[in-house]
Enzyme design. Structure first.
Site, PDB file in Angstrom:
ATOM      1  N   HIS A  56       0.846  -1.187   0.000  1.00  0.00           N
ATOM      2  CA  HIS A  56       0.000   0.000   0.000  1.00  0.00           C
ATOM      3  C   HIS A  56       0.885   1.242   0.000  1.00  0.00           C
ATOM      4  O   HIS A  56       2.097   1.166   0.215  1.00  0.00           O
ATOM      5  CB  HIS A  56      -0.946   0.002   1.213  1.00  0.00           C
ATOM      6  CG  HIS A  56      -0.252   0.019   2.535  1.00  0.00           C
ATOM      7  ND1 HIS A  56      -0.173  -1.075   3.368  1.00  0.00           N
ATOM      8  CD2 HIS A  56       0.410   1.021   3.179  1.00  0.00           C
ATOM      9  CE1 HIS A  56       0.492  -0.756   4.459  1.00  0.00           C
ATOM     10  NE2 HIS A  56       0.870   0.508   4.368  1.00  0.00           N
TER      11      HIS A  56
HETATM   12  P1  TYD Z   1      -2.567  -4.103   7.359  1.00  0.00           P
HETATM   13  O1  TYD Z   1      -2.682  -2.683   6.905  1.00  0.00           O
HETATM   14  O2  TYD Z   1      -3.142  -5.183   6.492  1.00  0.00           O
HETATM   15  O3  TYD Z   1      -1.034  -4.443   7.603  1.00  0.00           O
HETATM   16  P2  TYD Z   1       0.155  -4.317   6.561  1.00  0.00           P
HETATM   17  O4  TYD Z   1      -0.301  -3.400   5.462  1.00  0.00           O
HETATM   18  O5  TYD Z   1       1.260  -3.706   7.371  1.00  0.00           O
HETATM   19  O6  TYD Z   1       0.494  -5.664   6.065  1.00  0.00           O
HETATM   20  O7  TYD Z   1      -3.166  -4.181   8.807  1.00  0.00           O
HETATM   21  C1  TYD Z   1      -3.656  -5.374   9.363  1.00  0.00           C
HETATM   22  C2  TYD Z   1      -4.906  -5.086  10.182  1.00  0.00           C
HETATM   23  O8  TYD Z   1      -4.614  -4.248  11.296  1.00  0.00           O
HETATM   24  C3  TYD Z   1      -5.960  -4.366   9.365  1.00  0.00           C
HETATM   25  O9  TYD Z   1      -7.217  -4.938   9.720  1.00  0.00           O
HETATM   26  C4  TYD Z   1      -5.895  -2.929   9.860  1.00  0.00           C
HETATM   27  C5  TYD Z   1      -5.429  -3.096  11.291  1.00  0.00           C
HETATM   28  N1  TYD Z   1      -4.622  -1.978  11.795  1.00  0.00           N
HETATM   29  C6  TYD Z   1      -5.101  -1.203  12.828  1.00  0.00           C
HETATM   30  O10 TYD Z   1      -6.230  -1.413  13.334  1.00  0.00           O
HETATM   31  N2  TYD Z   1      -4.335  -0.196  13.327  1.00  0.00           N
HETATM   32  C7  TYD Z   1      -3.107   0.073  12.819  1.00  0.00           C
HETATM   33  O11 TYD Z   1      -2.425   1.005  13.301  1.00  0.00           O
HETATM   34  C8  TYD Z   1      -2.612  -0.717  11.724  1.00  0.00           C
HETATM   35  C9  TYD Z   1      -1.273  -0.455  11.113  1.00  0.00           C
HETATM   36  C10 TYD Z   1      -3.404  -1.741  11.251  1.00  0.00           C
END
Ligand code: TYD
Length: 133
Positions: free
Chosen positions: A50
């Site tokens: 992302h």
């Molecule tokens: P995600 O964005 O998929 O992680 P990455 O892009 O780093 O692989 O995040 C995983 C889950 O955690 C998603 O459901 C969103 C949640 N999340 C939060 O609730 N708070 C946060 O600060 C972050 C980074 C993620």
């Protein structure tokens, strides 16, 4: 120009070991509103995929290592974070992916804003169009 901006974090070491202090608007160049860490990443798993519209982040591998791919829609670069003294600054509209997590990897992220899903661009084509379109 390189997409990779690193910050050298100075360990305050003595004979007992090392300590690194991170302070908003001091050695971290933004106000820190949120900290999260990624750990127990399973073998072969890649994360991220992302970009953020406004968020600034500093990524530090506190333990273990992982590899970041950064992409601004024009060039792609890779960096391995393998040391708790190395911070990777993510502050522009940049696509990021994290790969090759070691089993012991604890990847800590400091962020300038609270979690906000509307700040995410999770589709590469949308990101590409935004930066090149
Ligand atoms: P995600 O964005 O998929 O992680 P990455 O892009 O780093 O692989 O995040 C995983 C889950 O955690 C998603 O459901 C969103 C949640 N999340 C939060 O609730 N708070 C946060 O600060 C972050 C980074 C993620």
């Amino acid at each position: 120009m390189s997409l990779i901006k690193t910050i050298s974090l100075k360990p305050l070491g003595d004979e007992r070991g090392s300590l690194i202090a991170l302070e908003g608007n001091k050695n971290v160049p933004f106000n820190i509103k949120r900290v999260y860490y990624i750990f127990n990443t399973q073998q072969g798993v890649a994360r991220g995929f992302h970009a953020h519209r406004n968020l600034k982040q500093l990524a530090v591998c506190v333990t273990g290592s992982c590899r970041f791919i950064l992409d601004n829609g024009k060039q792609r670069e890779t960096i391995r974070l393998d040391n708790a003294t190395k911070g990777l600054l993510l502050e522009d509209l940049i696509w990021r992916e994290m790969h090759d997590f070691t089993p012991d990897c604890v990847l800590m992220i400091l962020a300038s804003e609270y979690y906000d899903e509307t700040d995410y661009i999770r589709d590469y084509a949308t990101f590409y169009e935004l930066v090149n379109g």
